[in-house]
Design an enzyme around this catalytic site. Structure first.
Site, PDB file in Angstrom:
ATOM      1  N   GLU A 223       0.855  -1.094   0.029  1.00 46.30           N
ATOM      2  CA  GLU A 223       0.013  -0.045   0.022  1.00 46.30           C
ATOM      3  C   GLU A 223       0.980   1.247   0.244  1.00 46.30           C
ATOM      4  O   GLU A 223       1.673   1.530   0.799  1.00 46.30           O
ATOM      5  CB  GLU A 223      -0.876   0.077   1.418  1.00 46.30           C
ATOM      6  CG  GLU A 223      -1.820   1.362   1.191  1.00 46.30           C
ATOM      7  CD  GLU A 223      -2.944   1.066   2.357  1.00 46.30           C
ATOM      8  OE1 GLU A 223      -3.369  -0.059   2.622  1.00 46.30           O
ATOM      9  OE2 GLU A 223      -3.588   2.114   2.777  1.00 46.30           O
TER      10      GLU A 223
ATOM     11  N   ASP B  92       4.077 -14.125  12.054  1.00 42.68           N
ATOM     12  CA  ASP B  92       2.649 -14.728  11.307  1.00 42.68           C
ATOM     13  C   ASP B  92       1.737 -13.223  11.654  1.00 42.68           C
ATOM     14  O   ASP B  92       1.077 -12.837  12.902  1.00 42.68           O
ATOM     15  CB  ASP B  92       2.428 -15.740  12.614  1.00 42.68           C
ATOM     16  CG  ASP B  92       1.113 -16.385  12.021  1.00 42.68           C
ATOM     17  OD1 ASP B  92      -0.083 -15.607  11.538  1.00 42.68           O
ATOM     18  OD2 ASP B  92       0.830 -17.740  12.460  1.00 42.68           O
TER      19      ASP B  92
ATOM     20  N   HIS C  27      -2.934  10.574  -1.912  1.00 45.52           N
ATOM     21  CA  HIS C  27      -3.483   9.154  -2.961  1.00 45.52           C
ATOM     22  C   HIS C  27      -3.198   9.853  -4.224  1.00 45.52           C
ATOM     23  O   HIS C  27      -2.675   9.107  -5.341  1.00 45.52           O
ATOM     24  CB  HIS C  27      -4.503   8.552  -2.537  1.00 45.52           C
ATOM     25  CG  HIS C  27      -4.320   7.668  -1.332  1.00 45.52           C
ATOM     26  ND1 HIS C  27      -5.449   6.952  -0.881  1.00 45.52           N
ATOM     27  CD2 HIS C  27      -3.568   7.668  -0.451  1.00 45.52           C
ATOM     28  CE1 HIS C  27      -5.129   6.259   0.331  1.00 45.52           C
ATOM     29  NE2 HIS C  27      -4.067   6.651   0.433  1.00 45.52           N
TER      30      HIS C  27
END
Ligand code: MEV
Length: 427
Positions: A86, A280, A379
């Site tokens: 991202e 994990d 963005h």
């Protein structure tokens, strides 16, 4: 091992370096060598290693690894690897860390690394008495479990306690024994699962009924890590943005719809470090989300923001953080090894603290943007860079094309092609 030199995580204009220069700076500051850092060249994982890790292997998938800067944690600077697909996550974390840096950075602490396993008894005829019988047998059960892992016991870990719960519904009643295991620098799943399986038959003999589940719980609420930081009001954007930020954070405490997105922002930071270090991600995410249920039983914000007496924002975060340095992918994945070496962490606790600091930074950065200009402007800048590249802009032309696309409020490939042609012909 700790890095042999003190790190300065404040690197001016690190963003504008090219990849080779960034690598050189990380090698200069940390104990990573050129060879260590070169593992990132082929996705960080060779095909033979991948083939040994899981079944039916076809290949590996690459995820960008960026370095977050500006982090001071418990008085020490870190360069922090984040693995994420991202855009904006690395920049946002670094930016928030800069806002906290002048006011002391991040302060972190942890409980002992206690993981729990559950052993479920079904068809117990006398659940209340069974619970007491099991608690009476505490020493015997603990000794039997500890026999499974003398190495863990020898380094100060092992079973520290048991507890027994009775879980009832109209259809069934279960007696559930919890083993509380100090797993030291491991994530701990293997250790506690081995113990749970080894003691299950004896637990059924004492409690009655028979065993169904014997497995760790990912609700690792006895293995908590906390982070705290003060964020400078001026650098946040002034008193109005501070007040809006507090309203935004409060809404995440009150409303599950907002809480889910707010917490996703925290996990953007957390999962990136967890992944970069070969831990994990699902275990951590399960633990964090199970922790988001507040005292009223409502899914709520994981973090808390308040205004202090100076008008600055104090952010806090407390979460289960079951990560390890020994065992699992952390030990065998070459890129995970490079990440651990870059961080120079010496214990799972230290790594957990870094992860919480990044989660809090990421959260502050996201809510700050939402409380001011909104996320789309940033963005759009990144989107425009991709569009400029798709239109064929060379590296030295990208900034000029992006500036025009944003000024023209038209971020489309055709427009980028037109702009690029104009720039090239000097029109
Ligand atoms: C996007 O990946 C994360 C945010 O939506 C988090 C938030 O809304 O707080 C920006």
């Amino acid at each position: 091992m700790a890095n042999s030199r003190a790190i300065n995580s404040r690197i001016a204009n690190f963003r504008s370096y090219d990849v080779a220069a960034r690598r050189a700076e990380v090698v200069r500051q940390t104990d990573l060598t050129d060879a260590d850092i070169a593992v990132y060249d082929d996705g960080g994982l060779g095909i033979d290693q991948a083939d040994r890790m899981v079944e039916n292997v076809l290949g590996v998938i690459g995820i960008p690894v960026g370095v977050a800067t500006n982090f001071t944690i418990n008085g020490r600077d870190y360069l922090i690897p984040l693995a994420t697909e991202e855009a904006s996550v690395v920049a946002a974390a670094s930016n928030a860390a800069r806002i906290a840096r002048g006011l002391g950075g991040f302060h972190v602490s942890s409980t002992a690394p206690i993981m729990q396993a559950q052993i479920q008894l079904v068809d117990v005829v006398d659940p209340a008495a069974a619970r007491i019988r099991l608690l009476e047998a505490r020493d015997e059960i603990m000794a039997l479990a500890n026999e499974q892992d003398p190495k863990l016991v020898s380094v100060g870990g092992g079973v520290k306690d048991i507890s027994v719960r009775i879980i009832s519904s109209p259809e069934a009643t279960y007696v559930v024994l919890h083993l509380h295991v100090d797993v030291r620098d491991a994530m701990g799943a293997n250790a506690v699962n081995t113990m749970a399986e080894a003691i299950a038959d004896r637990v059924a003999e004492i409690g009655g009924g028979h065993v169904v589940l014997r497995i760790l719980t990912n609700k690792a609420d006895l293995r908590l890590t906390r982070a705290r930081a003060v964020f400078d009001a001026e650098l946040i954007g002034g008193p109005e943005v501070v007040d809006n930020l507090i309203h935004a954070a409060r809404m995440a405490e009150l409303d599950p719809y907002r809480a889910a997105t707010h917490n996703k922002g925290i996990m953007n930071g957390i999962s990136s470090v967890v992944l970069a270090t070969g831990n994990d991600t699902r275990a951590v995410e399960a633990g964090c989300h199970s922790h988001a249920i507040n005292a009223d039983g409502i899914y709520s914000s994981l973090s808390h923001f308040e205004k202090n007496a100076d008008g600055n924002i104090v952010g806090t975060l407390e979460l289960p953080m079951p990560v390890g340095l020994v065992g699992g992918a952390t030990k065998v994945h070459p890129a995970a090894q490079a990440a651990i070496k870059m961080l120079g962490v010496e214990s799972a606790d230290e790594l957990a603290g870094i992860i919480l600091a990044v989660g809090l930074a990421q959260n502050l950065a996201a809510v700050r943007v939402l409380a001011s200009e909104g996320v789309q402007r940033g963005h759009m800048g990144l989107h425009a860079r991709n569009i400029a590249a798709s239109a064929g802009a060379e590296k030295h032309e990208i900034d000029a094309v992006v500036a025009r696309l944003i000024a023209d409020k038209s971020i489309r490939v055709e427009h980028a092609e037109t702009v690029l042609a104009e720039i090239r012909t000097g029109n």
